[in-house]
Design a protein around this motif. Structure first.
Motif, PDB file in Angstrom:
ATOM      1  N   ARG A   1       0.749  -1.318   0.168  1.00 51.00           N
ATOM      2  CA  ARG A   1       0.025  -0.048  -0.111  1.00 51.00           C
ATOM      3  C   ARG A   1       0.917   1.168  -0.063  1.00 51.00           C
ATOM      4  NH1 ARG A   1      -4.950  -0.898  -1.243  1.00 51.00           N
ATOM      5  NH2 ARG A   1      -5.838   0.849  -0.032  1.00 51.00           N
ATOM      6  N   ILE A   2       0.666   2.117  -0.870  1.00 48.54           N
ATOM      7  CA  ILE A   2       1.558   3.373  -0.864  1.00 48.54           C
ATOM      8  C   ILE A   2       1.500   4.230   0.471  1.00 48.54           C
ATOM      9  CG2 ILE A   2       1.984   5.620  -2.153  1.00 48.54           C
ATOM     10  CD1 ILE A   2       1.032   4.263  -4.553  1.00 48.54           C
ATOM     11  N   PRO A   3       2.246   4.363   1.066  1.00 47.70           N
ATOM     12  CA  PRO A   3       2.472   5.200   2.242  1.00 47.70           C
ATOM     13  C   PRO A   3       2.207   6.669   2.063  1.00 47.70           C
ATOM     14  CG  PRO A   3       4.610   4.559   2.014  1.00 47.70           C
ATOM     15  CD  PRO A   3       3.718   3.984   0.918  1.00 47.70           C
TER      16      PRO A   3
ATOM     17  N   GLU B   1      -2.603   9.520  -3.332  1.00 46.95           N
ATOM     18  CA  GLU B   1      -3.943   9.804  -3.975  1.00 46.95           C
ATOM     19  C   GLU B   1      -3.947  11.334  -3.582  1.00 46.95           C
ATOM     20  OE1 GLU B   1      -7.364   8.025  -2.715  1.00 46.95           O
ATOM     21  OE2 GLU B   1      -8.556   8.608  -4.266  1.00 46.95           O
ATOM     22  N   SER B   2      -3.719  11.856  -2.531  1.00 50.56           N
ATOM     23  CA  SER B   2      -4.047  13.252  -2.007  1.00 50.56           C
ATOM     24  C   SER B   2      -3.066  14.148  -2.718  1.00 50.56           C
ATOM     25  CB  SER B   2      -3.731  13.335  -0.362  1.00 50.56           C
ATOM     26  OG  SER B   2      -2.422  13.046  -0.014  1.00 50.56           O
TER      27      SER B   2
ATOM     28  N   ARG C   1      10.191   3.503  -6.003  1.00 41.85           N
ATOM     29  CA  ARG C   1      10.257   4.353  -4.676  1.00 41.85           C
ATOM     30  C   ARG C   1       9.153   5.015  -4.137  1.00 41.85           C
ATOM     31  NH1 ARG C   1      12.758   7.921  -6.422  1.00 41.85           N
ATOM     32  NH2 ARG C   1      10.998   9.331  -6.592  1.00 41.85           N
ATOM     33  N   THR C   2       8.362   5.365  -4.993  1.00 40.65           N
ATOM     34  CA  THR C   2       6.945   6.085  -4.744  1.00 40.65           C
ATOM     35  C   THR C   2       6.020   5.002  -3.934  1.00 40.65           C
ATOM     36  OG1 THR C   2       7.426   7.660  -6.535  1.00 40.65           O
ATOM     37  CG2 THR C   2       5.176   7.470  -5.772  1.00 40.65           C
ATOM     38  N   LEU C   3       5.904   3.904  -4.593  1.00 45.04           N
ATOM     39  CA  LEU C   3       5.251   2.802  -4.299  1.00 45.04           C
ATOM     40  C   LEU C   3       5.512   2.298  -2.960  1.00 45.04           C
ATOM     41  CD1 LEU C   3       2.861   0.885  -5.456  1.00 45.04           C
ATOM     42  CD2 LEU C   3       4.805  -0.791  -5.978  1.00 45.04           C
ATOM     43  N   VAL C   4       6.828   2.290  -2.595  1.00 46.87           N
ATOM     44  CA  VAL C   4       7.180   1.769  -1.381  1.00 46.87           C
ATOM     45  C   VAL C   4       7.438   2.681  -0.099  1.00 46.87           C
ATOM     46  CG1 VAL C   4       9.203   0.526  -0.140  1.00 46.87           C
ATOM     47  CG2 VAL C   4       8.587  -0.151  -2.226  1.00 46.87           C
ATOM     48  N   LYS C   5       7.696   4.053  -0.784  1.00 47.97           N
ATOM     49  CA  LYS C   5       7.930   5.239   0.332  1.00 47.97           C
ATOM     50  C   LYS C   5       7.030   6.411   0.167  1.00 47.97           C
ATOM     51  CE  LYS C   5      12.942   4.426   0.936  1.00 47.97           C
ATOM     52  NZ  LYS C   5      13.007   4.196   2.377  1.00 47.97           N
ATOM     53  N   GLY C   6       6.186   6.194  -0.604  1.00 46.19           N
ATOM     54  CA  GLY C   6       5.197   7.231  -0.866  1.00 46.19           C
ATOM     55  C   GLY C   6       5.491   8.647  -1.649  1.00 46.19           C
ATOM     56  N   GLY C   7       4.756   9.583  -1.444  1.00 49.00           N
ATOM     57  CA  GLY C   7       5.214  10.774  -2.300  1.00 49.00           C
ATOM     58  C   GLY C   7       4.536  10.715  -3.698  1.00 49.00           C
TER      59      GLY C   7
ATOM     60  N   ALA D   1      -0.823   1.770  -9.006  1.00 41.03           N
ATOM     61  CA  ALA D   1      -1.088   2.638  -7.939  1.00 41.03           C
ATOM     62  C   ALA D   1      -2.285   2.594  -7.399  1.00 41.03           C
ATOM     63  CB  ALA D   1      -0.703   4.078  -8.673  1.00 41.03           C
ATOM     64  N   GLU D   2      -3.275   2.498  -8.257  1.00 40.21           N
ATOM     65  CA  GLU D   2      -4.711   2.200  -7.686  1.00 40.21           C
ATOM     66  C   GLU D   2      -4.778   1.110  -6.862  1.00 40.21           C
ATOM     67  OE1 GLU D   2      -7.981   3.466 -10.289  1.00 40.21           O
ATOM     68  OE2 GLU D   2      -7.031   5.201 -10.987  1.00 40.21           O
ATOM     69  N   LYS D   3      -4.354  -0.009  -7.291  1.00 34.47           N
ATOM     70  CA  LYS D   3      -4.557  -1.266  -6.570  1.00 34.47           C
ATOM     71  C   LYS D   3      -3.832  -1.143  -5.171  1.00 34.47           C
ATOM     72  CE  LYS D   3      -6.696  -4.391  -9.172  1.00 34.47           C
ATOM     73  NZ  LYS D   3      -7.743  -5.098  -8.676  1.00 34.47           N
ATOM     74  N   ALA D   4      -2.860  -0.219  -5.017  1.00 34.86           N
ATOM     75  CA  ALA D   4      -1.977   0.059  -3.751  1.00 34.86           C
ATOM     76  C   ALA D   4      -2.738   1.112  -3.178  1.00 34.86           C
ATOM     77  CB  ALA D   4      -0.530   0.204  -3.995  1.00 34.86           C
TER      78      ALA D   4
END
Ligand code: P6P
Length: 329
Positions: free
Chosen positions: A203-205, A317-318, A250-256, A284-287
């Protein structure tokens, strides 16, 4: 109820157990995933030895994108096609390296899946040993099985994807697979040649990271620059590798958020919709994240041609919604 897996489960065990949860499944999709994993292992091995195997540098050819084909691009493309063409699960492959769709031989027209692929994204970074990767998307064909696949099997919205993922060749080789079972990451243990579950249920943090090539900011829409300025004022960190798979992972694992906006030089954006935007937006949407082209959801787009380009705003998402609203304003 979502099946729970302990880390260390092999990709094959994960796929077989997931298959057991879908009684209607025939195992063809599992076979497809195993073919993709095999191609990933072969490309990983070659990428890791590129400097020793005379595989660095260009072939001297220019591809449909007008880019110099790297030797590893060619190897990755051929390896991926070969891994899919003779297994009976795939009827057509659309590759960044191929001007037209690759139809499998008549014997395999029964294949029920169409695969889109960027065989080696970021290959311009190969010679400086930066992280690169293979990106793929999977559609169920619309045309009748047994006949040759058709363009309508692949010129369709990203909402029709049944799976997508990438193999990232970095400090380790990781296969990230998104499907009905969510987004899961598998790390290759090269000593045994197996992928093992290492990132269950990704899940994207929330993350205060923005990722973009700021050298182009003078050519961006004012709203994008306003978002970047606000990010700096909010204490965000800047991270940009210049290899889409690495920046997305990196975005998937660490966010941003990762931004590749359109600009006056590339009014439709640089990245490719079918085999870069769609697969990563699916993940991205699945996460729990989002992906837009600066106006609407990437997955809602209907491509008109195979190598269509798109701007890409993807990640938390935000943050994606905030920069998209500013870009539209
Ligand atoms: P720029 C690599 O060449 C690539 O296609 C993507 O992997 C990457 O995100 C982008 O281009 C980098 O583009 O213009 O910042 O060099």
């Amino acid at each position: 109820m979502e099946r729970q897996f302990e880390e260390g489960v092999t990709l094959d065990r994960f796929l077989m157990d997931t298959l057991a949860d879908h009684p209607e499944a025939t195992g063809t999709f599992v076979n497809l995933c195993q073919s993709i994993a095999l191609a990933g292992k072969m490309i990983s091995s070659r990428v890791n030895r590129a400097g020793l195997a005379g595989m660095l540098g260009a072939t001297g050819e220019v591809n449909i994108q007008g880019e110099f084909v790297q030797k590893l691009d060619e190897y990755a493309n051929e390896t991926f096609k070969r891994s899919l063409e003779h297994r009976g699960h795939t009827c057509m492959v659309v590759s960044e390296e191929e001007e037209s769709p690759v139809l499998v031989g008549e014997r395999w027209h029964s294949g029920r899946y169409v695969v889109t692929v960027d065989p080696l994204d970021g290959s311009s970074n190969i010679d400086c040993n930066a992280t690169i990767g293979t990106i793929f998307g999977v559609f169920r064909r619309r045309s009748s099985e047994g006949s040759p696949a058709e363009l309508t099997d692949v010129l369709r919205t990203g909402r029709d994807l049944v799976a997508a993922g990438y193999v990232i060749y970095g400090s380790g080789t990781v296969l990230v697979l998104g499907s009905a079972s969510g987004v899961n990451g598998f790390t290759l243990d090269p000593t045994v040649g197996e992928f093992f579950l290492s990132h269950p249920r990704i899940r994207i943090p929330e993350g205060k990271i923005y990722s973009c090539n700021e050298a182009y900011s003078p050519r961006w829409a004012e709203g994008v620059n306003r978002f970047v300025q606000r990010a700096k004022e909010r204490g965000f960190r800047a991270r940009y590798i210049g290899s889409l798979v690495a920046d997305f992972h990196r975005t998937l694992v660490k966010g941003g958020v990762f931004l590749y906006p359109a600009d006056d030089r590339s009014p439709k954006g640089k990245l490719r919709l079918l085999y870069e935007g769609f697969p990563l937006a699916f993940l991205a949407e699945k996460a729990g994240g989002a992906a837009t082209d600066g106006r609407g959801a990437i997955l809602d787009r209907l491509p008109e041609e195979l190598h269509e380009r798109t701007p890409l705003f993807i990640g938390d998402e935000s943050l994606v919604n905030e920069v998209t609203d500013l870009n539209r304003s």
